[in-house]
Design a protein around this motif. Structure first.
Motif, PDB file in Angstrom:
ATOM      1  N   SER A  41     -23.645  42.447 -68.918  1.00  0.00           N
ATOM      2  CA  SER A  41     -23.277  43.664 -69.252  1.00  0.00           C
ATOM      3  C   SER A  41     -21.974  43.721 -70.084  1.00  0.00           C
ATOM      4  O   SER A  41     -21.961  44.484 -71.070  1.00  0.00           O
ATOM      5  N   SER A  42     -21.016  42.747 -69.917  1.00  0.00           N
ATOM      6  CA  SER A  42     -19.810  42.799 -70.778  1.00  0.00           C
ATOM      7  C   SER A  42     -19.665  41.934 -71.621  1.00  0.00           C
ATOM      8  O   SER A  42     -18.715  41.931 -72.530  1.00  0.00           O
ATOM      9  N   SER A  43     -20.367  40.696 -71.561  1.00  0.00           N
ATOM     10  CA  SER A  43     -20.387  39.633 -72.614  1.00  0.00           C
ATOM     11  C   SER A  43     -21.502  38.747 -72.801  1.00  0.00           C
ATOM     12  O   SER A  43     -22.446  39.077 -72.011  1.00  0.00           O
ATOM     13  N   THR A  44     -21.442  38.090 -73.829  1.00  0.00           N
ATOM     14  CA  THR A  44     -22.780  37.307 -74.348  1.00  0.00           C
ATOM     15  C   THR A  44     -22.751  35.926 -74.153  1.00  0.00           C
ATOM     16  O   THR A  44     -21.510  35.483 -74.448  1.00  0.00           O
ATOM     17  N   THR A  45     -23.323  35.074 -73.616  1.00  0.00           N
ATOM     18  CA  THR A  45     -23.112  33.628 -73.622  1.00  0.00           C
ATOM     19  C   THR A  45     -24.545  33.150 -73.984  1.00  0.00           C
ATOM     20  O   THR A  45     -25.650  33.599 -73.914  1.00  0.00           O
ATOM     21  N   SER A  46     -24.545  31.683 -74.532  1.00  0.00           N
ATOM     22  CA  SER A  46     -25.983  31.215 -74.860  1.00  0.00           C
ATOM     23  C   SER A  46     -26.567  30.614 -73.575  1.00  0.00           C
ATOM     24  O   SER A  46     -25.785  29.987 -72.725  1.00  0.00           O
ATOM     25  N   GLN A  47     -27.699  30.360 -73.756  1.00  0.00           N
ATOM     26  CA  GLN A  47     -28.569  29.802 -72.672  1.00  0.00           C
ATOM     27  C   GLN A  47     -28.832  28.495 -73.056  1.00  0.00           C
ATOM     28  O   GLN A  47     -29.338  28.178 -74.442  1.00  0.00           O
ATOM     29  N   THR A  48     -28.796  27.319 -72.186  1.00  0.00           N
ATOM     30  CA  THR A  48     -28.936  25.966 -72.740  1.00  0.00           C
ATOM     31  C   THR A  48     -30.422  25.459 -72.433  1.00  0.00           C
ATOM     32  O   THR A  48     -30.718  24.656 -73.025  1.00  0.00           O
ATOM     33  N   SER A  49     -31.128  26.083 -71.428  1.00  0.00           N
ATOM     34  CA  SER A  49     -32.454  25.395 -70.983  1.00  0.00           C
ATOM     35  C   SER A  49     -33.252  26.162 -71.849  1.00  0.00           C
ATOM     36  O   SER A  49     -33.187  27.244 -72.526  1.00  0.00           O
ATOM     37  N   GLN A  50     -34.555  25.510 -71.930  1.00  0.00           N
ATOM     38  CA  GLN A  50     -35.542  26.152 -72.943  1.00  0.00           C
ATOM     39  C   GLN A  50     -36.326  27.150 -71.845  1.00  0.00           C
ATOM     40  O   GLN A  50     -37.409  27.701 -72.538  1.00  0.00           O
ATOM     41  N   GLN A  51     -36.149  27.208 -70.823  1.00  0.00           N
ATOM     42  CA  GLN A  51     -36.803  28.417 -69.919  1.00  0.00           C
ATOM     43  C   GLN A  51     -36.727  29.616 -70.407  1.00  0.00           C
ATOM     44  O   GLN A  51     -35.440  30.110 -70.582  1.00  0.00           O
ATOM     45  N   VAL A  52     -37.688  30.624 -70.541  1.00  0.00           N
ATOM     46  CA  VAL A  52     -37.713  31.968 -71.378  1.00  0.00           C
ATOM     47  C   VAL A  52     -37.208  32.834 -70.038  1.00  0.00           C
ATOM     48  O   VAL A  52     -37.918  32.911 -69.118  1.00  0.00           O
ATOM     49  N   LYS A  53     -36.042  33.497 -70.360  1.00  0.00           N
ATOM     50  CA  LYS A  53     -35.614  34.348 -69.308  1.00  0.00           C
ATOM     51  C   LYS A  53     -35.800  35.788 -69.873  1.00  0.00           C
ATOM     52  O   LYS A  53     -35.808  35.977 -70.882  1.00  0.00           O
ATOM     53  N   HIS A  54     -36.474  36.897 -68.974  1.00  0.00           N
ATOM     54  CA  HIS A  54     -36.699  38.067 -69.288  1.00  0.00           C
ATOM     55  C   HIS A  54     -35.552  39.044 -69.100  1.00  0.00           C
ATOM     56  O   HIS A  54     -34.902  39.041 -68.191  1.00  0.00           O
TER      57      HIS A  54
END
Length: 182
Positions: A41-54
């Motif tokens: 909600s307050s910040s954004t980060t990068s996802q390192t795995s290739q799994q698709v999160k919804h």
């Protein structure tokens, strides 16, 4: 003076050179982007795995080093006096905001970067509404700038669950997905 075979060879070489220039430009546009992303909600980060999160409506998602994308709202419409959906269908209007977080100008296309599917995997047909919608994000977006608008699709009125996928780089695998319900 060239003979017929020489002219055909020259045309083929010019065509191939043009094709390589176009492919090179497309690769350069997306070479640094990563299509997976996560959000809080307050910040954004990068996802390192290739799994698709919804993700959910309202979440801002950092997509690689290029975009922050937010699905702001989802609603339906029966059209207007001029444009109506086909029998048994409705218009689905998805309001989105895209922000260019890179250091250079980027291109966005509502038709190429976004895909809507219902729970059965059927893609929503892109629709053009003339009233009650804001134009979809399209074109060039300067570094640090953002664009907000409506993506419009014609879908079956009986469907209530959808996914909206955003692909930042059309030449690489990976996408960021939001679950939508009406």
């Amino acid at each position: 003076m060239l003979d017929v075979e020489g002219k055909d060879m020259k045309k083929t070489l010019v065509f191939l050179a043009g094709l390589f220039v176009i492919l090179g430009a497309l690769l350069a546009c997306g070479a640094s982007s990563d299509n997976t992303g996560t959000s809080t909600s307050s910040s954004t980060t990068s996802q390192t795995s290739q799994q698709v999160k919804h993700f959910k409506v309202g979440e801002t998602v950092k997509v690689g080093d290029t975009w922050e994308v937010t699905v702001n709202s989802v609603k339906t419409s029966n059209g207007d006096d001029i444009i109506k959906p086909d029998a048994g269908n409705t218009f689905l209007i998805v309001n989105v905001t895209v922000k260019n977080i890179s250091s250079k100008e980027q291109n966005i296309s509502s038709l190429l970067n976004f895909k809507l599917k219902d729970k059965d995997g059927t893609e929503g047909k892109d629709a053009l509404l003339t009233s009650g919608v804001t134009p979809a994000p399209n074109g060039k977006i300067a570094a640090g700038d953002k664009s907000k608008g409506d993506l419009t699709y014609q879908v079956s009125a009986s469907q209530k669950s959808f996914t909206l996928a955003f692909e930042a780089d059309l030449l690489s695998s990976g996408q960021t997905v939001w679950d939508l319900s009406i």
